[in-house]
Design an enzyme around this catalytic site. Structure first.
Site, PDB file in Angstrom:
ATOM      1  N   HIS A   1      -7.522  -5.230   1.036  1.00  0.00           N
ATOM      2  CA  HIS A   1      -6.189  -4.890   0.944  1.00  0.00           C
ATOM      3  C   HIS A   1      -5.136  -5.240   1.867  1.00  0.00           C
ATOM      4  CE1 HIS A   1      -4.069  -1.251  -0.036  1.00  0.00           C
ATOM      5  NE2 HIS A   1      -4.155  -0.949   1.462  1.00  0.00           N
TER       6      HIS A   1
ATOM      7  N   SER B   1       0.748  -0.919   0.031  1.00  0.00           N
ATOM      8  CA  SER B   1       0.184  -0.006   0.228  1.00  0.00           C
ATOM      9  C   SER B   1       0.975   1.101  -0.131  1.00  0.00           C
ATOM     10  CB  SER B   1      -1.185  -0.137   1.261  1.00  0.00           C
ATOM     11  OG  SER B   1      -2.107   1.027   1.099  1.00  0.00           O
TER      12      SER B   1
END
Ligand SMILES: *[C@@H]1O[C@H](CO)[C@@H](O)[C@H](O)[C@H]1NC(C)=O
Ligand SMILES: *[C@@H]1O[C@H](CO)[C@@H](O)[C@H](O)[C@H]1NC(C)=O
Ligand SMILES: *[C@@H]1O[C@H](CO)[C@@H](O)[C@H](O)[C@H]1NC(C)=O
Ligand SMILES: *[C@@H]1O[C@H](CO)[C@@H](O)[C@H](O)[C@H]1NC(C)=O
Ligand SMILES: *[C@@H]1O[C@H](CO)[C@@H](O)[C@H](O)[C@H]1NC(C)=O
Ligand SMILES: *[C@@H]1O[C@H](CO)[C@@H](O)[C@H](O)[C@H]1NC(C)=O
Length: 388
Positions: free
Chosen positions: A363, A164
């Site tokens: 995620h 990320s």
């Protein structure tokens, strides 16, 4: 909901050490241990060093020794420290890579619990300490860590693994300081974040942002704050509390995937994340989403004109990046959305695209997933072998 809870909690002072200790003691052991403690529990020995950045932040880097000719620098996401890569214990990426003999280095960016020192500023006393976004984390923290590892291992290149924001900071560094392309063999981008047009970020941010700025709350989710303590108290209650935290907070942000993050794991997560995010980091992310451009921080028209020579902030010159970027994408990722990753892929001159073969992969499943060893690590290990 996020806004209301934040308003209720963030303006209160730190909770008492007594209460904090009581609530911490409810967490499972893996929610309480730090990086070194977790590594030891799962059979790995850690060394630690200080890295000083060009702008005088003192950062902690952890080292798990392996083959010095195969160094990997692991860069965590925005809301966590190096802990993210070890909290799954025996099925975490750290253990998988150590087993393969890689020389592992773990970065802790400015502001995180291990990296709160500065040559002149104090994170509790000086608001100037928190004047950074992911831009500074890229050009200063990541740069200093890469140089430190190259020096320590006497290698000319390392491999980066970033989750990320941990890969977003590479697009900042690799484009703004292109000389770093020669120092990085390849980037394994777990949940690639540059363009964020489809990212689920707080909708009411500008209201909250103004409130936080006016009340001097430059650090979001400080370790001993009431908001974190309340979070620990609720999310550590198995079944009801943990399910609430998953369904009301984590899944909406990450992408709903009960296969990878189970209620029993929530108390471990809340022991480590979210913590110590600068207000300006979120502000920059929201700017990138709203502008639909991967651009430098927007200081407002007048200040931009002075700083950048144009009223609009420039875009990061991604064309400067020559290092190969391996994009690992989750079909159900609500932060690194497939549509945004495709734009990134078209913009980078040297990348390849790999979708995780699980429809619900979201995620956080790239660092906290229960079955990473089945669905993610084989791909990561194969890619690493190509470069090492
Ligand atoms: C939080 O409180 C504990 C003691 O309760 C202390 O050891 C620790 O340094 C504090 N952490 C931060 C970041 O202030
Ligand atoms: C981790 O925790 C142990 C035991 O509480 C402590 O001795 C050590 O200094 C901590 N390490 C870091 C890097 O904070
Ligand atoms: C981790 O796995 C190793 C090897 O399979 C095993 O010996 C060890 O007991 C496990 N550690 C924990 C804390 O579960
Ligand atoms: C924050 O940093 C930026 C860029 O480094 C600088 O232009 C600005 O004046 C700083 N703001 C404050 C309030 O210190
Ligand atoms: C590593 O850093 C030290 C101290 O800054 C320096 O003396 C040395 O030349 C560097 N070594 C390499 C291989 O860059
Ligand atoms: C793309 O990356 C690979 C692997 O890092 C490298 O060998 C190759 O030279 C790069 N290609 C270009 C056009 O930069």
């Amino acid at each position: 909901m996020f806004l209301i809870i934040y308003l209720l909690c963030c303006s209160l002072n730190n909770v008492s050490a007594y209460l904090s200790e009581r609530i911490n003691s409810q967490l499972p052991e893996d929610g309480r241990l730090n990086f070194t403690g977790l590594a030891a529990k799962y059979g790995l020995q850690t060394e630690e060093f200080d890295v000083i950045t060009e702008d005088n932040y003192i950062l902690k880097i952890f080292h798990i020794q392996g083959d010095r000719t195969k160094p990997i620098l692991l860069v965590p996401g925005a809301t966590e420290s190096a802990d993210a890569y070890i909290i799954r214990g025996n099925t975490s990426l750290s253990v998988a890579l150590a087993r393969e003999g890689y020389d592992l280095w773990f970065m802790n960016v400015r502001g995180k619990k291990y990296s709160r020192r500065h040559l002149n500023l104090d994170p509790h006393e000086d608001m100037a300490y928190w004047n950074f976004s992911f831009h500074e984390i890229g050009i200063y923290d990541l740069a200093a860590n890469i140089d430190f590892v190259l020096n320590k291992t006497s290698q000319s290149q390392i491999t980066l693994i970033g989750f990320s924001q941990g890969n977003q900071v590479w697009y900042v560094l690799g484009s703004m300081k292109p000389e770093y392309n020669g120092r990085v063999k390849a980037v394994i981008a777990l949940a690639p974040v540059a363009f964020q047009s489809h990212a689920r970020l707080p909708e009411s941010w500008s209201l909250l942002n103004n409130f936080l700025r006016r009340t001097g709350n430059e650090e979001l989710f400080p370790e001993n704050s009431s908001i974190v303590t309340v979070g620990k108290a609720i999310c550590s209650q198995l079944i009801a509390g943990a399910n609430y935290c998953l369904n009301a907070f984590l899944f909406p942000i990450s992408g709903y995937n009960p296969n990878e993050v189970e209620p029993e794991f929530m108390p471990v997560i809340i022991g480590h994340s979210p913590r110590s995010v600068a207000r300006k980091v979120i502000d920059h992310m929201v700017q990138v989403r709203n502008s639909r451009r991967f651009q430098l921080y927007d200081y407002g028209m007048a200040a931009n004109l002075k700083k950048y020579g144009s009223t609009m902030p420039p875009e990061y010159p991604l064309k400067e990046i020559t290092t190969k970027v391996e994009l690992l994408v989750g079909p159900n990722d609500q932060q690194a959305h497939i549509k945004d990753v495709q734009i990134l892929k078209q913009t980078l001159s040297n990348s390849s695209y790999h979708e995780i073969d699980k429809k619900l992969w979201g995620h956080v499943d790239f660092v906290w997933g229960k079955n990473m060893n089945k669905h993610l690590f084989p791909l990561v290990l194969n890619l690493l072998k190509m470069y090492n």
